[in-house]
Design a protein around this motif. Sequence first.
Motif, short mmCIF file in Angstrom:
data_model
loop_
_atom_site.label_atom_id
_atom_site.label_comp_id
_atom_site.label_asym_id
_atom_site.label_seq_id
_atom_site.Cartn_x
_atom_site.Cartn_y
_atom_site.Cartn_z
N GLY A 1 0.67 -1.12 0.13
CA GLY A 1 0.05 -0.09 0.08
C GLY A 1 0.82 1.47 -0.02
N GLU A 2 2.27 1.02 -0.17
CA GLU A 2 3.12 2.36 -0.22
C GLU A 2 2.73 3.26 -1.47
N ALA A 3 2.46 2.79 -2.53
CA ALA A 3 2.43 3.33 -3.79
C ALA A 3 1.07 2.68 -4.51
N ARG A 4 0.71 3.35 -5.64
CA ARG A 4 0.00 2.75 -6.60
C ARG A 4 0.62 2.95 -7.80
N MET A 5 0.99 2.00 -8.50
CA MET A 5 1.65 1.94 -9.82
C MET A 5 0.88 1.01 -10.80
N PHE A 6 0.69 1.59 -12.04
CA PHE A 6 -0.35 0.86 -12.94
C PHE A 6 0.27 0.99 -14.23
N ARG A 7 -0.25 -0.01 -15.09
CA ARG A 7 0.19 0.08 -16.62
C ARG A 7 -1.02 0.80 -17.30
N ILE A 8 -0.69 1.57 -18.30
CA ILE A 8 -1.73 2.30 -19.12
C ILE A 8 -2.02 1.37 -20.04
#
Length: 164
Positions: free
Chosen positions: A52-59
């Motif tokens: 839950g430290e960060a939110r990384m996504f693929r586009i």
Amino acid sequence: MAEVHIEPWADGDRWLLDRANTPEMTDHLGRPETIDELDQRHAKYLRYWQSGEARMFRIVRGDEPLGGIGWWSSRWGEVDVHETGWFVLPEAQGRGVASAAVQLVIGDARSRAEHDLLIACPEVGNVASNALCARSGFTLRGTEELPFRGTTLHTNVWGLDLRG
């Protein structure tokens, strides 16, 4: 044409980092990363979702992955902030993909962020990313010298109030 959306970064997304690791794509980031650095970054993106430290996504557009974007906690001067960054593969650049993804990440940050300010720090010479920040509602807050990948980047610091 299918709309752009973002999906949580997953184990199968490592290839996107490889595709973005060219001299042209890293021109404003100091240098390409080593294979070990890419492996570590990919593992970090996966770990962020678990912790839950960060939110990384693929586009993604339709079912085609076109890049990556995310937001994480950071410090700017004496202020706790969230920071965002992105990349879009060359074949999808100039087609509104990054603009759509940035708006989606702003919405995600507004719904979940702990801090009031979202910043982006593109290198001063990165015309496309600086223009994207301006178009996306960010305000230029200043410039900063940031150590990154063994060099120092001269960056613009753009800020967006997440309460607005």
